[in-house]
Motif scaffolding. Structure first.
Motif, PDB file in Angstrom:
ATOM      1  N   GLY A  87      11.858  37.692  60.424  1.00  0.00           N
ATOM      2  CA  GLY A  87      11.856  38.870  60.087  1.00  0.00           C
ATOM      3  C   GLY A  87      11.949  39.813  61.575  1.00  0.00           C
ATOM      4  O   GLY A  87      10.656  39.560  62.105  1.00  0.00           O
ATOM      5  N   ASN A 114      11.686  43.873  63.883  1.00  0.00           N
ATOM      6  CA  ASN A 114      12.156  45.040  63.826  1.00  0.00           C
ATOM      7  C   ASN A 114      13.144  45.019  65.192  1.00  0.00           C
ATOM      8  O   ASN A 114      12.800  44.579  66.522  1.00  0.00           O
ATOM      9  CB  ASN A 114      10.395  45.391  64.562  1.00  0.00           C
ATOM     10  CG  ASN A 114       9.274  45.783  62.584  1.00  0.00           C
ATOM     11  OD1 ASN A 114       9.873  45.194  61.933  1.00  0.00           O
ATOM     12  ND2 ASN A 114       8.669  46.444  63.248  1.00  0.00           N
ATOM     13  N   VAL A 125      18.658  46.795  60.345  1.00  0.00           N
ATOM     14  CA  VAL A 125      19.007  46.362  59.256  1.00  0.00           C
ATOM     15  C   VAL A 125      19.597  45.499  58.763  1.00  0.00           C
ATOM     16  O   VAL A 125      20.452  45.927  58.178  1.00  0.00           O
ATOM     17  CB  VAL A 125      18.145  47.816  57.887  1.00  0.00           C
ATOM     18  CG1 VAL A 125      18.591  46.986  56.766  1.00  0.00           C
ATOM     19  CG2 VAL A 125      17.312  48.683  57.813  1.00  0.00           C
ATOM     20  N   LEU A 134      14.408  44.018  60.325  1.00  0.00           N
ATOM     21  CA  LEU A 134      14.192  44.853  59.814  1.00  0.00           C
ATOM     22  C   LEU A 134      14.507  46.298  59.945  1.00  0.00           C
ATOM     23  O   LEU A 134      13.657  46.834  59.131  1.00  0.00           O
ATOM     24  CB  LEU A 134      12.914  44.339  59.440  1.00  0.00           C
ATOM     25  CG  LEU A 134      12.579  42.740  58.989  1.00  0.00           C
ATOM     26  CD1 LEU A 134      10.744  42.718  58.871  1.00  0.00           C
ATOM     27  CD2 LEU A 134      12.988  42.541  57.414  1.00  0.00           C
ATOM     28  N   ILE A 178      18.349  43.143  53.428  1.00  0.00           N
ATOM     29  CA  ILE A 178      17.976  41.700  53.797  1.00  0.00           C
ATOM     30  C   ILE A 178      17.505  41.153  53.522  1.00  0.00           C
ATOM     31  O   ILE A 178      17.647  39.567  53.288  1.00  0.00           O
ATOM     32  CB  ILE A 178      16.138  42.984  53.736  1.00  0.00           C
ATOM     33  CG1 ILE A 178      16.246  44.128  55.273  1.00  0.00           C
ATOM     34  CG2 ILE A 178      15.613  41.943  55.091  1.00  0.00           C
ATOM     35  CD1 ILE A 178      15.114  44.933  55.792  1.00  0.00           C
ATOM     36  N   LEU A 214       8.304  37.541  56.972  1.00  0.00           N
ATOM     37  CA  LEU A 214       8.440  38.761  56.497  1.00  0.00           C
ATOM     38  C   LEU A 214       6.558  39.411  57.243  1.00  0.00           C
ATOM     39  O   LEU A 214       5.479  38.966  56.988  1.00  0.00           O
ATOM     40  CB  LEU A 214       8.078  38.430  55.467  1.00  0.00           C
ATOM     41  CG  LEU A 214       9.424  38.122  54.621  1.00  0.00           C
ATOM     42  CD1 LEU A 214       9.487  38.881  53.201  1.00  0.00           C
ATOM     43  CD2 LEU A 214      10.238  39.520  54.997  1.00  0.00           C
ATOM     44  N   LYS A 221       5.344  45.793  58.296  1.00  0.00           N
ATOM     45  CA  LYS A 221       5.994  46.715  58.716  1.00  0.00           C
ATOM     46  C   LYS A 221       5.947  47.247  57.886  1.00  0.00           C
ATOM     47  O   LYS A 221       6.924  48.818  57.498  1.00  0.00           O
ATOM     48  CB  LYS A 221       7.715  46.067  59.338  1.00  0.00           C
ATOM     49  CG  LYS A 221       8.543  46.074  58.436  1.00  0.00           C
ATOM     50  CD  LYS A 221       8.925  47.377  59.111  1.00  0.00           C
ATOM     51  CE  LYS A 221      10.184  47.636  58.416  1.00  0.00           C
ATOM     52  NZ  LYS A 221      10.718  49.218  59.103  1.00  0.00           N
TER      53      LYS A 221
END
Ligand code: BES
Ligand code: MN
Ligand code: ZN
Length: 505
Positions: free
Chosen positions: A28, A30, A63, A85, A100, A120, A124
């Motif tokens: 995952g 950002n 996303v 994400l 996701i 993950l 976040k």
């Protein structure tokens, strides 16, 4: 219920991510800002590949956005799969979490990985831990459901291979780990329920008969101590006055069945909830025969029943502290010398008579008597699930189930559950203006009428659901898939399970 996937939440693994052997490392990532710990560890080991992709705009980590890194000298993973994400500041909606979780699932299944590690960055989600729980539940469902294959009737050499066997999920911290684990497990259990429903849906009509649904329900009940099952045959139904249900199977050599399952997870004497499923194991239309082109799909006309049988097992597996009745009204709708004819009048268990103007409107006939039957349990609420009308596909397409109810509070809870569980429904009105479409010159009520096919079908049912809060889900468009993916979808098991989970608190 069969579990196809070994799925764990395993924080210990993260200590040596670069050296973790796996077919697919899902990261995952950002959108913008510093890379999270996982991504930054891998970035360092791969000469900054993630940073480069972000900088070049090839992978911005929006996303649900994805990117494969096929070779990855520097780590022990066979391949790396990046999943966006979104921006750290972005609050994730239920739809974002869907995107996701589907992206992660597609990354693991597309390249036929047999195992995977999903990282993950829970930082976040720090400010909104509930969204991490929601994501893990969705992921559990999506992963387990994605491993489904149907090959029950294929020759040995054509048996399908299920590639994905094992997935570990990693988080940056071990905070709230037991709650997060529970969310993942709940999700996986719902996925198992979907797969159980798909199995019943996919079996052909010559195998999955009313008797087959009955024996499946009995076998399932034996697996859980507080789940029991009672089956009524035609003789017993005749005695109970269910002529309306029985009229549907008149043309069939298969015996009609009423299946009544009882789950006791709550206190003794506590009022039960009830779910009632349409179990037409094949719908030819009867004397009002359907056209041949896609008639084979009418083997899916028992998907409401399948969702009931599966949801009973999900609830038993999760040991929800509620009482729940599951009823299946099952028959095969065939033409024949004994079949019901248009214009025939039958008496329902409730005492009301029905003029059967169209024998293809049979789902409502079996449900009418089943809805009267559940009165004896004095239920808190009753939800029926049925592939009831082609018209609901005209109204809502293949992605959304139709919902109608005599109780707005119940309707609202079901809509919310559908939203949460990525299994959405939309409410249509049940106003009095539609009721007169069912007036008959020859009986208390006609089985068809008017132009709003989905609504008048629900109006018909509402006449037999006057004694309790009731909702009807028309899943004709959503319970099975078309085209290359033709088969049961497992819906609306997630919606029903979520509704009951929410009730159980
Ligand atoms: N099982 C069908 C509804 C259906 C249609 C499910 C297409 C899935 C896909 C139902 O029994 C039926 O035949 N309904 C009729 C009602 C009509 C005669 C009023 C329909 O929708 O055409
Ligand atoms: Mn029909
Ligand atoms: Zn039908």
């Amino acid at each position: 219920m069969k579990k196809r996937l070994t799925l764990t939440l395993n924080p210990e693994l993260s200590k040596n991510l670069v050296k973790t052997k796996t077919d697919c490392l899902v990261l995952g990532v950002n959108d913008g800002g510093a890379l999270n710990t996982f991504a930054s560890d891998i970035d360092k080991a791969t000469k900054g590949i993630i940073g480069k992709l972000r900088k070049r705009g090839e992978f911005e980590a929006k996303v649900g956005q994805t990117a494969y890194i096929a070779t990855n000298d520097g780590t022990s993973a066979e391949r790396i799969f990046l999943v966006g994400l979104g921006k750290s500041s972005k609050k994730l909606s239920a739809e974002d979490l869907d995107k996701i979780s589907s992206a992660i699932t597609s990354g693991l299944t597309a390249k036929k990985s047999s195992n995977g590690v999903v990282c993950l960055p829970d930082k976040k989600f720090e400010s909104e831990n509930s969204s991490l729980n929601a994501l893990l539940q969705k992921l559990g469902t999506a992963l387990e459901s994605s491993t489904y294959t149907y090959d029950a009737k294929l020759n040995k050499k054509n048996k399908k291979v299920n590639y994905l066997k094992k997935v570990s999920v990693l988080l940056e911290s071990t905070q709230n780990i037991s709650k997060l684990r529970k969310s993942l497990k709940t999700g996986q259990c719902i996925g198992q329920g979907m797969n159980a429903a798909k199995d019943l849906a996919n079996l052909p009509g010559n195998v999955c008969t009313p008797s087959y649904l009955a024996s499946t329900s009995r076998t399932a009940s034996r697996n859980y101590q507080n789940l029991s099952c009672k089956v009524f045959g035609e003789k017993e139904m005749k005695k109970m006055g269910m002529d309306c249900l029985l009229s549907v199977g008149n043309g069939s050599a298969q015996e009609s069945k009423l299946i009544s399952m009882n789950y006791q997870g709550g206190k003794k004497g506590q009022k039960p909830y009830a779910i009632v499923g349409k179990g037409i194991t094949f719908d030819t239309g009867g004397i009002s025969l359907k056209p041949p082109a896609t008639m084979d799909e009418m083997k899916f006309d028992m998907c409401g029943a399948a969702s009931v049988i599966a949801t009973m097992q999900v609830v038993a597996e999760l040991k929800l502290p509620i009482n729940l009745i599951g009823v299946v009204a099952s028959a095969e709708n065939m033409p024949g010398s004994k079949a019901t004819k248009p214009g025939d009048v039958v008496k329902t268990m409730s005492g009301k008579t029905v003029e059967i103007l169209n024998t293809d409107a049979e789902g409502r006939l079996v449900l009418a008597d089943a809805l009267t039957y559940v009165e004896r349990f004095n239920p808190v609420s009753v939800i029926d699930i049925a592939t009831l009308t082609g018209a609901v596909i005209m109204a809502l397409g293949y992605s959304t189930s139709g919902l109608m109810s005599n109780n707005d509070e119940l309707a609202k809870k079901l809509l919310e559950a559908g939203e949460k569980a990525s299994d959405r429904a939309w409410q249509l009105p049940l106003w009095d203006v539609y009721q007169k479409d069912l007036d008959s010159n020859f009986a208390d009520i006609a089985n068809i009428g008017g132009r709003a096919g989905t609504i008048t079908a629900a109006c018909f049912l509402s006449r037999f659901a006057e004694k309790y809060p009731w909702a009807h889900l028309d899943v004709a468009g959503t319970a099975s898939l078309k085209g290359a993916a033709k088969g049961g979808s497992g819906r609306p098991v997630p919606l029903l399970s979520q509704y009951l989970i929410d009730i159980a608190g």
